[in-house]
Design a protein around this motif. Structure first.
Motif, PDB file in Angstrom:
ATOM      1  N   ALA A 144       0.838  -1.206   0.000  1.00  0.00           N
ATOM      2  CA  ALA A 144       0.000   0.000   0.000  1.00  0.00           C
ATOM      3  C   ALA A 144       0.869   1.251   0.000  1.00  0.00           C
ATOM      4  N   ILE A 145       1.965   1.200   0.734  1.00  0.00           N
ATOM      5  CA  ILE A 145       2.905   2.335   0.745  1.00  0.00           C
ATOM      6  C   ILE A 145       3.534   2.509  -0.626  1.00  0.00           C
ATOM      7  N   LEU A 146       3.951   1.395  -1.248  1.00  0.00           N
ATOM      8  CA  LEU A 146       4.581   1.464  -2.568  1.00  0.00           C
ATOM      9  C   LEU A 146       3.598   1.929  -3.637  1.00  0.00           C
ATOM     10  N   LEU A 147       2.301   1.658  -3.441  1.00  0.00           N
ATOM     11  CA  LEU A 147       1.291   2.067  -4.417  1.00  0.00           C
ATOM     12  C   LEU A 147       0.934   3.545  -4.307  1.00  0.00           C
ATOM     13  N   GLY A 148       1.488   4.222  -3.307  1.00  0.00           N
ATOM     14  CA  GLY A 148       1.319   5.673  -3.224  1.00  0.00           C
ATOM     15  C   GLY A 148       0.265   6.171  -2.261  1.00  0.00           C
ATOM     16  N   PHE A 149      -0.329   5.301  -1.454  1.00  0.00           N
ATOM     17  CA  PHE A 149      -1.303   5.773  -0.464  1.00  0.00           C
ATOM     18  C   PHE A 149      -0.582   6.539   0.642  1.00  0.00           C
ATOM     19  N   LYS A 150      -1.157   7.665   1.037  1.00  0.00           N
ATOM     20  CA  LYS A 150      -0.535   8.520   2.045  1.00  0.00           C
ATOM     21  C   LYS A 150      -1.148   8.342   3.429  1.00  0.00           C
ATOM     22  N   LYS A 151      -2.378   7.876   3.487  1.00  0.00           N
ATOM     23  CA  LYS A 151      -3.061   7.663   4.763  1.00  0.00           C
ATOM     24  C   LYS A 151      -3.659   6.257   4.737  1.00  0.00           C
ATOM     25  N   ILE A 152      -3.209   5.403   5.667  1.00  0.00           N
ATOM     26  CA  ILE A 152      -3.600   3.997   5.660  1.00  0.00           C
ATOM     27  C   ILE A 152      -4.171   3.639   7.026  1.00  0.00           C
ATOM     28  N   ILE A 169      -5.270   0.955   9.655  1.00  0.00           N
ATOM     29  CA  ILE A 169      -4.888  -0.426   9.946  1.00  0.00           C
ATOM     30  C   ILE A 169      -5.310  -0.770  11.376  1.00  0.00           C
ATOM     31  N   PRO A 170      -5.266  -2.062  11.741  1.00  0.00           N
ATOM     32  CA  PRO A 170      -5.553  -2.440  13.135  1.00  0.00           C
ATOM     33  C   PRO A 170      -4.459  -1.903  14.063  1.00  0.00           C
ATOM     34  N   PRO A 171      -4.668  -1.958  15.362  1.00  0.00           N
ATOM     35  CA  PRO A 171      -3.671  -1.449  16.315  1.00  0.00           C
ATOM     36  C   PRO A 171      -2.501  -2.411  16.483  1.00  0.00           C
ATOM     37  N   ILE A 172      -1.562  -2.358  15.565  1.00  0.00           N
ATOM     38  CA  ILE A 172      -0.392  -3.234  15.605  1.00  0.00           C
ATOM     39  C   ILE A 172       0.869  -2.391  15.794  1.00  0.00           C
ATOM     40  N   ASP A 173       1.971  -3.056  16.063  1.00  0.00           N
ATOM     41  CA  ASP A 173       3.263  -2.380  16.166  1.00  0.00           C
ATOM     42  C   ASP A 173       3.710  -1.972  14.762  1.00  0.00           C
ATOM     43  N   ILE A 174       3.966  -0.688  14.551  1.00  0.00           N
ATOM     44  CA  ILE A 174       4.320  -0.194  13.216  1.00  0.00           C
ATOM     45  C   ILE A 174       5.772   0.265  13.150  1.00  0.00           C
ATOM     46  N   SER A 175       6.606  -0.178  14.096  1.00  0.00           N
ATOM     47  CA  SER A 175       8.008   0.253  14.088  1.00  0.00           C
ATOM     48  C   SER A 175       8.726  -0.206  12.828  1.00  0.00           C
ATOM     49  N   LEU A 176       8.243  -1.289  12.212  1.00  0.00           N
ATOM     50  CA  LEU A 176       8.861  -1.796  10.986  1.00  0.00           C
ATOM     51  C   LEU A 176       8.753  -0.792   9.851  1.00  0.00           C
ATOM     52  N   PHE A 177       7.752   0.084   9.911  1.00  0.00           N
ATOM     53  CA  PHE A 177       7.535   1.069   8.838  1.00  0.00           C
ATOM     54  C   PHE A 177       7.949   2.476   9.264  1.00  0.00           C
ATOM     55  N   ALA A 178       8.799   2.566  10.285  1.00  0.00           N
ATOM     56  CA  ALA A 178       9.176   3.874  10.824  1.00  0.00           C
ATOM     57  C   ALA A 178       9.900   4.736   9.797  1.00  0.00           C
ATOM     58  N   LYS A 179      10.571   4.091   8.820  1.00  0.00           N
ATOM     59  CA  LYS A 179      11.346   4.850   7.835  1.00  0.00           C
ATOM     60  C   LYS A 179      10.516   5.289   6.632  1.00  0.00           C
ATOM     61  N   ALA A 180       9.238   4.953   6.609  1.00  0.00           N
ATOM     62  CA  ALA A 180       8.383   5.357   5.488  1.00  0.00           C
ATOM     63  C   ALA A 180       8.058   6.840   5.614  1.00  0.00           C
ATOM     64  N   ALA A 181       8.585   7.650   4.704  1.00  0.00           N
ATOM     65  CA  ALA A 181       8.419   9.101   4.769  1.00  0.00           C
ATOM     66  C   ALA A 181       7.067   9.521   4.207  1.00  0.00           C
ATOM     67  N   ASP A 182       6.481  10.550   4.808  1.00  0.00           N
ATOM     68  CA  ASP A 182       5.232  11.154   4.329  1.00  0.00           C
ATOM     69  C   ASP A 182       4.075  10.158   4.290  1.00  0.00           C
ATOM     70  N   ILE A 183       4.132   9.118   5.110  1.00  0.00           N
ATOM     71  CA  ILE A 183       3.055   8.132   5.178  1.00  0.00           C
ATOM     72  C   ILE A 183       2.439   8.183   6.574  1.00  0.00           C
ATOM     73  N   GLU A 184       1.125   8.229   6.633  1.00  0.00           N
ATOM     74  CA  GLU A 184       0.417   8.252   7.911  1.00  0.00           C
ATOM     75  C   GLU A 184      -0.286   6.919   8.104  1.00  0.00           C
ATOM     76  N   LEU A 185       0.267   6.090   9.004  1.00  0.00           N
ATOM     77  CA  LEU A 185      -0.356   4.815   9.351  1.00  0.00           C
ATOM     78  C   LEU A 185      -1.238   5.059  10.571  1.00  0.00           C
ATOM     79  N   ILE A 186      -2.544   4.998  10.370  1.00  0.00           N
ATOM     80  CA  ILE A 186      -3.500   5.334  11.426  1.00  0.00           C
ATOM     81  C   ILE A 186      -4.060   4.053  12.017  1.00  0.00           C
ATOM     82  N   ARG A 187      -3.739   3.791  13.274  1.00  0.00           N
ATOM     83  CA  ARG A 187      -4.183   2.566  13.938  1.00  0.00           C
ATOM     84  C   ARG A 187      -5.504   2.829  14.647  1.00  0.00           C
TER      85      ARG A 187
END
Length: 512
Positions: A130-138, A140-158
């Motif tokens: 989803a990040i690679l496809l260009g979505f800026k606001k995603i 998602i369920p309340p999970i640990d998102i530290s794996l995606f900490a380096k994704a710039a300009d992306i808002e992962l909303i739990r």
């Protein structure tokens, strides 16, 4: 910004993400929920979750027919990742004043029966795509998102549940706290390494093999080792893993996604994978497959090592399936319903005995195999496979008194990492000399006309194929990268030629 009248989600097609548009209609009719758009059984069951969630949200669905459409309609869809998006689309259709959902927003979550957002299988690769496809606001369920900490300009909303998601879409503050974290359905195991990897400095002798393996690690090349039992083939292959550079963050995400799709455990270690399948493995186990295709050993070894021990015992059909992936860096699985492609940029390290008994050409013991048995054994390793090997090494047993190399695996790994970085900068992409597209390689490799002519002349004299000639040039470029030179030097070309000619001699001796 354009405003969508539907809800976006993301589906997986192999390891590639596919944008899925979810739209719904609600009209007065017999109470029913229908999902169309080539859903699989797990999605068809979603209608029961959606109806239960609507009841839990106190929505009046008496005498209402709900139709949910997943598009593109001609692509088969599977999994529970669309649950929340489908429920949101229904709620949007029922609302007097629907929330405004931008095109750059998507929803990726499964549902419980009471409207809670929960995890699903292959969730990490789906979010990554989803990040690679260009979505800026995603959402998602309340999970640990530290794996995606380096994704710039992306808002992962739990979000914990649908009421919270609806409130957030309407601009209301979220009451969700970071204290509530769900575990993914595929838990991340502790780092365990069942394969003991020896340091190069602990291996006695085999200086030529060590040089070949260093070059293979630097350029992503492939190695075939042959020799009597106990001569050190497996030890060298296991040590090879220690000189490969650590994976980048993007590579780690890519590899972890492959393991989730294959439903195999993989920790978040930065070390490349090391796969060593048994020689009884089937074609599907190596290349991948199944009704809903999953990655095989080739893809599970992506960015790492695929070690095929006792290559002569593998079925010939299995060995031949390696041809296309070794050159392209991808494993393609074709089915009636379509094709799936999984990345397989690997270092293939293969080892085989020269004959069934293992002692053909040995000075230690007599070979007991007949000529027919020996030739039948070696004929499994066909010419096209040998042609794709950059190194074919004939090993001999070494004395325990042989001098060990002073250079450690850590020191070699530093040089290999520098060589790999030069290749990334030169080609402008994360690739190696072994599999970079031919046109890009020829444009940027840095050969002189005299060097090209020398390779062409010797290839003509030795009756080498066009593929072998190109492999010589790819290997020469790797030698130069390991030396740190911008242009390919004449000694690098000469060394690459000698490696290829040696491969022909070793294979010729075994096939006679």
């Amino acid at each position: 910004m354009a405003i969508a009248n539907y809800v976006y989600s993301v589906g997986m097609h192999g390891l590639k993400g596919q944008v899925i548009k979810v739209e719904a209609t609600v009209r007065d009719d017999k109470e029913q929920c229908v999902i169309i758009g080539l859903p699989d059984a797990s999605i068809k069951e979603s209608k029961e979750r959606i109806l239960n969630c609507l009841h839990a949200l106190n929505e009046d669905i008496d005498m209402k027919k709900i139709t949910i459409h997943l598009s593109p309609a001609d692509i088969r869809k599977q999994g529970t990742s669309y649950d929340a998006a489908m429920l949101l689309a229904v709620l949007q259709a029922m609302a007097k004043k629907p929330a405004v959902i931008p095109e750059t927003t998507c929803v990726i979550a499964a549902l419980t029966l009471d409207g809670q957002l929960t995890t699903f299988h292959s969730m990490i690769p789906t979010i990554h795509q989803a990040i690679l496809l260009g979505f800026k606001k995603i959402y998602i369920p309340p999970i640990d998102i530290s794996l995606f900490a380096k994704a710039a300009d992306i808002e992962l909303i739990r979000m914990p549940d649908m009421p919270s998601l609806l409130a957030h879409l309407e601009g209301k503050p979220s009451l969700f706290t970071d204290d509530v974290i769900l575990l993914p359905p595929d838990p991340i195991p502790e780092e365990t390494d069942s394969v003991p990897h020896a340091c190069f400095s602990a291996i006695r002798g085999h200086e030529e093999a060590k040089r070949a393996l260093t070059l293979a690690a630097a350029g992503g090349h492939h190695v075939l080792m042959t020799g009597p039992p106990g001569c050190g083939k497996s030890l060298l292959a296991n040590a090879f893993h220690t000189i490969l550079p650590d994976m980048t963050h993007e590579e780690l995400l890519e590899v972890y996604s492959i393991y989730q799709l294959a439903k195999q455990a993989r920790s978040l270690s930065g070390r490349p994978p090391f796969r060593s399948p048994h020689h009884s493995s089937s074609e599907g186990a190596i290349i991948g497959g199944g009704r809903h295709p999953k990655p095989g050993e080739l893809s599970l070894a992506h960015r790492g090592v695929l070690f095929l021990d006792e290559l002569g015992h593998f079925p010939r059909r299995v060995i031949d399936t390696l041809r296309q992936p070794l050159e392209s860096g991808f494993a393609v699985i074709n089915r009636v319903e379509g094709s799936d492609q999984f990345p397989a940029a690997i270092n293939l390290i293969a080892a085989t005995n020269p004959c069934p008994c293992g002692y053909y050409g040995s000075s230690e013991r007599y070979c007991t195999c007949s000529d027919n048995a020996r030739l039948k054994y070696m004929q499994k390793i066909t010419g096209p496979i040998i042609d794709r090997m950059d190194f074919v090494l004939g090993l001999k047993s070494q004395s325990v008194l042989a001098q060990s190399a002073a250079e450690t695996s850590e020191a070699i790994r530093e040089r290999v990492t520098s060589a790999r970085e030069r290749q990334r900068v030169r080609y402008g992409m994360n690739t190696t000399n072994a599999i970079v597209p031919v046109k890009l390689f020829e444009e940027r490799a840095g050969f002189t006309e005299a060097q090209r002519k020398k390779v062409a002349d010797i290839s003509f004299q030795e009756k080498l194929s066009s593929r072998a000639s190109l492999k010589i040039m790819r290997l020469a470029r790797t030698i130069a990268d390991l030396e740190g030179t911008e242009r390919v030097t004449d000694p690098a070309v000469e060394e690459a030629l000698q490696w290829k000619l040696q491969a022909g001699r070793v294979h010729g001796a075994l096939a006679r």
